[in-house]
Design an enzyme around this catalytic site. Sequence first.
Site, PDB file in Angstrom:
ATOM      1  N   SER A 106       0.824  -1.205   0.000  1.00 29.12           N
ATOM      2  CA  SER A 106       0.000   0.000   0.000  1.00 29.12           C
ATOM      3  C   SER A 106       0.863   1.262   0.000  1.00 29.12           C
ATOM      4  CB  SER A 106      -0.956  -0.048   1.190  1.00 29.12           C
ATOM      5  OG  SER A 106      -1.959   0.924   1.081  1.00 29.12           O
ATOM      6  N   ASP A 250      -2.440   5.995  -4.042  1.00 30.29           N
ATOM      7  CA  ASP A 250      -1.284   5.297  -3.499  1.00 30.29           C
ATOM      8  C   ASP A 250      -0.943   4.132  -4.435  1.00 30.29           C
ATOM      9  OD1 ASP A 250      -3.474   3.706  -2.859  1.00 30.29           O
ATOM     10  OD2 ASP A 250      -2.716   3.145  -0.891  1.00 30.29           O
ATOM     11  N   ASP A 252      -1.389   0.949  -4.546  1.00 29.14           N
ATOM     12  CA  ASP A 252      -2.368  -0.094  -4.869  1.00 29.14           C
ATOM     13  C   ASP A 252      -3.767   0.474  -5.135  1.00 29.14           C
ATOM     14  OD1 ASP A 252      -2.701   0.483  -2.125  1.00 29.14           O
ATOM     15  OD2 ASP A 252      -3.558  -1.479  -1.736  1.00 29.14           O
ATOM     16  N   ASP A 254      -6.140   2.112  -3.483  1.00 25.94           N
ATOM     17  CA  ASP A 254      -7.306   2.064  -2.604  1.00 25.94           C
ATOM     18  C   ASP A 254      -7.442   3.349  -1.791  1.00 25.94           C
ATOM     19  OD1 ASP A 254      -5.222   1.635  -0.837  1.00 25.94           O
ATOM     20  OD2 ASP A 254      -6.057  -0.192   0.049  1.00 25.94           O
TER      21      ASP A 254
END
Length: 464
Positions: A106, A250, A252, A254
Amino acid sequence: MTLIKSISGIRGTIGGPTGDTLNPLDIVKFTTAYATFIRRSGKGSSNKIIVGRDARISGEMVKNVVCGTLMGMGYDVVNIGLATTPTTELAVRMSGADGGVIITASHNPRQWNALKLLNKEGEFLTAADGAEVLDIAEREDFEYADVDHLGHYTEDNSFDQRHIDSVLALSLVDADAVRQARFTVCVDSINSVGGIILPKLLERLGVGFKFLNGEANGDFAHNPEPLEKNLQGIMDEMRSGHYDLGIVVDPDVDRLAFICEDGRMFGEEYTLVSVADYVLSNTPGNTVSNLSSTRALRDVTQKHGGTYTAAAVGEVNVTTKMKEVNAVIGGEGNGGVIYPESHYGRDALVGIALFLTSLAKKGCKVSELRKTFPDYQIAKNRIDLTPDTDVDAILVKVKDMFAQDPTAQVNDIDGVKIDFPDRWVHLRKSNTEPIIRVYSEAATMEAADEIGKRLMQVVYDMQK
């Protein structure tokens, strides 16, 4: 020690000794434990597990180890390649898989990676299920498949398109209105998978765009956490006056942060607030965010006649509470939007589509939209942990400090949060880094920082 086992998965820095970092031996152990848990739980029947990853430099190595281990456990692996966390979550559900592994750390820096573990609904394992996985790993209670029952490996690159299709099919996403607005945006996708999927989404919405750090090579151009101190590049670009909106994700995808047309931060805390305000204006209901999120969501929810509820930090805690109170929208103040009509997971694509729809229908500038919401200032501080730091003792000390204060409401479901009529402060151990987070909010940044620094001093004194 940089191997963290928590509700957010198995996370650590790459390389170094076993048991202390995220290395091939530990990746095998925890992947095996996860596969063992999925099989013993009896909650799946497809014998299939989805694997997706962000663009981190270590991702290829980790993916190979994870896929091989799952095959060794007798599971058929569907590798969906470079994919966002919400794409992988949806892929599990869309394909009827027994579970999924997302290879991403993340917002953590480039030397980190992690295994995020999903159930057959494409949602993160509960705390109890995660504890069982860790127990299986600790005992190494494993049994691998024999040669006649090894799993098979396939690749499926269709899920980016299927994800986008599902976003555009949402009832509150009005693609025609967005196209007619003829927006131009600047996007910082921090050299990861946002640079692959977001251009496809924006093209479908008829939005003009420029990408900064758009090459998905995992060599992050700056600290990947979408905080103002890390985003001077895109903020400077926005000041050129060529764009209606700045979008930051970010690695990833999310988490989601917006930047106003004049280069000022919209505020990552207000990503959820703004999207929730649009959703609630069309579908009134309840909302949930975590304890470290702005009070503005509570205010907006009450304005629309709904009830706001706070949950412990961690996506699964938020989604669990959302289901309990039948929330129509929820998420986390770090820019995570969870919209159940899509799925129970933070999803920047959903947030972007809903925000652009709202902006198109309101016909205003982003800075003007920001002024319509309650204005709070939140200070986000951190304290690095030492091996000798006694976090539990610190939390007890903080609780005792305010136990006799009649103006303070103390909540200890996740660390310690102290709520005052005009401000709050929340101190908790991070699920994702070896730090203590100290978040505080008030009407001014000075007031927020003052109470945050007061609690930080307690920690420093106890570390001496």
